[in-house]
Scaffold this active site. Structure first.
Site, PDB file in Angstrom:
ATOM      1  N   TYR A   1       0.886  -1.342  -0.068  1.00 33.68           N
ATOM      2  CA  TYR A   1      -0.158   0.008  -0.376  1.00 33.68           C
ATOM      3  C   TYR A   1       0.904   1.272   0.270  1.00 33.68           C
ATOM      4  CZ  TYR A   1      -3.794   3.291   1.167  1.00 33.68           C
ATOM      5  OH  TYR A   1      -4.837   4.032   1.273  1.00 33.68           O
TER       6      TYR A   1
ATOM      7  N   PHE B   1      -6.803  19.640 -24.777  1.00 33.49           N
ATOM      8  CA  PHE B   1      -7.641  18.445 -24.928  1.00 33.49           C
ATOM      9  C   PHE B   1      -9.030  18.407 -24.281  1.00 33.49           C
ATOM     10  CE2 PHE B   1      -8.670  13.652 -23.826  1.00 33.49           C
ATOM     11  CZ  PHE B   1      -8.929  13.372 -25.297  1.00 33.49           C
ATOM     12  N   ASP B   2      -9.902  17.664 -24.547  1.00 31.59           N
ATOM     13  CA  ASP B   2     -11.424  18.024 -24.011  1.00 31.59           C
ATOM     14  C   ASP B   2     -11.430  17.496 -22.703  1.00 31.59           C
ATOM     15  OD1 ASP B   2     -10.856  15.330 -24.878  1.00 31.59           O
ATOM     16  OD2 ASP B   2     -13.040  14.785 -24.979  1.00 31.59           O
TER      17      ASP B   2
ATOM     18  N   ASP C   1       0.843  19.083 -20.813  1.00 33.71           N
ATOM     19  CA  ASP C   1       0.007  18.062 -20.798  1.00 33.71           C
ATOM     20  C   ASP C   1       0.940  16.865 -21.811  1.00 33.71           C
ATOM     21  OD1 ASP C   1      -1.616  15.957 -21.614  1.00 33.71           O
ATOM     22  OD2 ASP C   1      -3.406  17.592 -22.036  1.00 33.71           O
TER      23      ASP C   1
ATOM     24  N   ALA D   1       1.306  13.602 -22.640  1.00 37.64           N
ATOM     25  CA  ALA D   1       0.596  12.336 -23.085  1.00 37.64           C
ATOM     26  C   ALA D   1       1.546  11.749 -24.273  1.00 37.64           C
ATOM     27  CB  ALA D   1      -0.922  12.390 -23.641  1.00 37.64           C
TER      28      ALA D   1
ATOM     29  N   LYS E   1      -0.746   6.391 -23.374  1.00 36.47           N
ATOM     30  CA  LYS E   1      -0.276   6.779 -24.642  1.00 36.47           C
ATOM     31  C   LYS E   1       1.171   6.314 -24.582  1.00 36.47           C
ATOM     32  CE  LYS E   1      -3.979   9.519 -24.386  1.00 36.47           C
ATOM     33  NZ  LYS E   1      -5.066   9.736 -23.391  1.00 36.47           N
TER      34      LYS E   1
ATOM     35  N   HIS F   1     -20.152  14.118 -26.132  1.00 39.06           N
ATOM     36  CA  HIS F   1     -19.552  13.260 -27.401  1.00 39.06           C
ATOM     37  C   HIS F   1     -19.689  11.813 -27.013  1.00 39.06           C
ATOM     38  CE1 HIS F   1     -16.139  14.475 -25.655  1.00 39.06           C
ATOM     39  NE2 HIS F   1     -15.408  13.031 -25.983  1.00 39.06           N
TER      40      HIS F   1
HETATM   41  N1  F0G Z   1      -4.388  15.103 -22.588  1.00 36.13           N
HETATM   42  C1  F0G Z   1      -4.426  14.686 -23.792  1.00 36.13           C
HETATM   43  C2  F0G Z   1      -3.501  15.313 -24.907  1.00 36.13           C
HETATM   44  C3  F0G Z   1      -4.964  13.404 -24.174  1.00 36.13           C
HETATM   45  O1  F0G Z   1      -5.035  13.027 -25.638  1.00 36.13           O
HETATM   46  C4  F0G Z   1      -5.742  12.852 -23.311  1.00 36.13           C
HETATM   47  C5  F0G Z   1      -6.637  11.832 -23.631  1.00 36.13           C
HETATM   48  C6  F0G Z   1      -5.900  13.286 -22.093  1.00 36.13           C
HETATM   49  C7  F0G Z   1      -5.001  14.286 -21.753  1.00 36.13           C
HETATM   50  C8  F0G Z   1      -6.687  12.635 -20.777  1.00 36.13           C
HETATM   51  O2  F0G Z   1      -5.890  11.117 -20.609  1.00 36.13           O
HETATM   52  O3  F0G Z   1      -7.407   9.487 -21.076  1.00 36.13           O
HETATM   53  O4  F0G Z   1      -5.543   9.150 -19.510  1.00 36.13           O
HETATM   54  O5  F0G Z   1      -7.515  10.391 -19.074  1.00 36.13           O
HETATM   55  N2  F0G Z   1      -6.943  11.317 -24.779  1.00 36.13           N
HETATM   56  C9  F0G Z   1      -7.441   9.933 -25.102  1.00 36.13           C
HETATM   57  C10 F0G Z   1      -7.547  10.302 -26.747  1.00 36.13           C
HETATM   58  C11 F0G Z   1      -8.799   9.754 -24.727  1.00 36.13           C
HETATM   59  O6  F0G Z   1      -8.331   9.157 -27.207  1.00 36.13           O
HETATM   60  O7  F0G Z   1      -7.019  10.956 -27.423  1.00 36.13           O
HETATM   61  P1  F0G Z   1      -6.896   9.886 -20.150  1.00 36.13           P
END
Ligand code: F0G
Length: 461
Positions: free
Chosen positions: A72, A124-125, A215, A217, A258, A450
């Site tokens: 843990y 990102f969304d 960010d 990823a 990613k 979406h």
């Molecule tokens: N930032 C970026 C640039 C992303 O592409 C994503 C996720 C996230 C943050 C959020 O990360 O999914 O681990 O919570 N992108 C995916 C996509 C969902 O299909 O592009 P997460």
């Protein structure tokens, strides 16, 4: 003869995928209310919905899974993960989270308050969602070239420093808690940010005392583009470039699904101890104790290994060349795609592909649905549905680009799969004049619609 390029790995384990008939797909997608997220994986032949958590792990990662430490607190696997992250990024403070948006949730709980303004390059969304949820605003400062799919620019993820200046002049330091730089920039087509631009952003931030958060990823893919496109970096290793990139930031949120090449996971990494300490409280509340934060020990061990693999040139070359292989085929068939090709996906320009579908009928979604019905290939809409409504006026926000994203999972599909996708799109392209109507919304959620939207086909004669 110059030998052709080939993947630096071979396949040890396979997973069957399922083909289907057009009439089956027509029924399935109708039942799914024309929302591709509602399909069962069994109903999809080639799944290009996302590159997130869909990659294939290596034998070394699977071995790491077996030796994960599930304590843990004080897990050895956490230490491995932290050491890898710190050695890659230079950030000493690391907090695991269950995925990228959880990292956003934790960090923004510390940094963002109502009325704040967060400039960046096409957030990102989920990032935008976490900002707007806190009644703050995300401002897109991407360079204008990013919105023109016909124009070549090697770094379409770059931020326009003039736009940053304007935002600063209007809102001032106290309403700008950070600048978020998404590397690579998913929303503009997996497009990279140059080192030069990162330096300019840093200089701007230093001038006004504003933190810079990446960010990150797809940071490794961003480093690959710097190496292959930016003058002066040809002879740098990926790791040197990664280190230099992160030296220009104060911290990062990461979706490890990613460029971590794991199926689940995320983290926050920071230079500043005070922000880290404040974040730990939210991490414990939302995610879990600070040495696991929503990840099991075995997943942290696999992530440590995945990050090592993702930051080798050999891996990145095979990854990005596969994406480019698909892009080149579409280009050669005359299909309008975002160019130069991005790192994780090919983005089809639906406005140019389907000029007869009205904007209010969701052009990119219409094309993504056509592709599924034609071939069983599942792509994803990056257009008006994703852009959602303006939180104040509740009107649709029409983005500059209506895109269908063909997102390539890491180390999963072969060139034959890419050929299949290209042929399916070509079939639709040849009959594009006959597609003149799209869809209307029957149900939508108030935020991030979406994922759960329900649509109805519009038939017009
Ligand atoms: N930032 C970026 C640039 C992303 O592409 C994503 C996720 C996230 C943050 C959020 O990360 O999914 O681990 O919570 N992108 C995916 C996509 C969902 O299909 O592009 P997460």
């Amino acid at each position: 003869m110059k030998l052709p390029y080939a993947e630096p790995y071979k396949i040890k384990m396979i997973e069957p995928i399922f083909s289907s008939s057009r009439s089956e797909r027509e029924q399935w997608i109708k039942k799914a209310r024309y929302n591709l997220f509602n399909l069962k994986s069994r109903q999809v032949f080639i799944d290009l919905l996302t590159d997130s958590g869909t990659g294939a792990m290596s034998q070394e990662q699977w071995s790491a899974i077996m030796s994960g430490d599930e304590s843990y607190a004080g897990s050895r696997s956490f230490d491995q993960m932290q050491e890898t992250i710190t050695s890659l990024t230079g950030f000493p403070y690391v907090l695991p989270t269950h995925q990228g948006r959880a990292a956003e949730n934790v960090l923004f709980s510390v940094l963002v308050k109502e009325g704040d303004v967060i400039p960046g390059n096409a957030h990102f969304d989920t990032t935008k969602g976490h900002i707007e949820f806190r009644k703050a605003s995300a401002f897109d400062c991407t360079i204008d070239a990013a919105g023109d799919t016909t124009r070549y620019h090697p770094f379409k993820g770059n931020i326009d420093i003039g736009k940053l200046e304007n935002i600063y002049q209007v809102f001032g330091k106290h309403r700008i808690p950070m600048i978020i730089v998404t590397i690579t920039c998913n929303s503009t087509g997996g497009q990279p940010v140059s080192m030069q631009n990162l330096r300019e952003i840093r200089a701007f931030a230093d001038r006004y005392g504003i933190p810079v958060i990446f960010d990150a990823a797809r940071f490794a893919e961003n480093a690959y583009f710097i190496k292959t496109r930016e003058k002066g970096y040809e002879d740098h290793t990926i790791r040197e470039i990664v280190r230099e990139m992160f030296a220009l930031a104060d911290g990062m949120t990461m979706s490890s699904k990613k460029d971590g090449i794991v199926n689940m996971g995320g983290f926050i990494a920071l230079r500043n101890k005070a922000i880290y300490q404040e974040s730990t409280t939210f991490n414990i509340m939302f995610e879990g104790y600070i040495t696991y934060g929503g990840m099991s020990g075995r997943d942290m061990a696999a992530l440590a290994q995945g990050l090592e693999e993702a930051t080798t040139f050999e891996y990145l070359e095979s990854r990005i060349r596969q994406v480019q292989y698909l892009g080149q085929q579409l280009h050669d068939k005359g299909i309008p795609v975002q160019e130069p090709f991005g790192g994780h996906a090919i983005f089809v320009d639906a406005n140019r592909f389907l000029p007869h579908v009205p904007r209010a009928e969701y052009i990119a979604q219409t094309l993504a649905l056509e592709l599924y019905i034609e071939s069983g290939v599942r792509a994803v809409e990056i257009g008006t549905l994703l852009a959602d409504r303006d939180p104040e006026t509740r009107e649709n926000r029409y983005p500059r680009l209506e895109m269908v994203r063909l997102t390539i999972p890491r180390r999963v599909y072969t060139s034959n799969h890419m050929d299949y996708v290209a042929a399916a799109l070509q079939n639709i392209y040849l009959r594009r004049e006959t597609i003149t109507s799209g869809y209307r919304i029957r149900y939508e959620a108030p935020i991030m619609r979406h994922f759960t939207v329900e649509l109805e086909k519009i038939s017009r004669r």
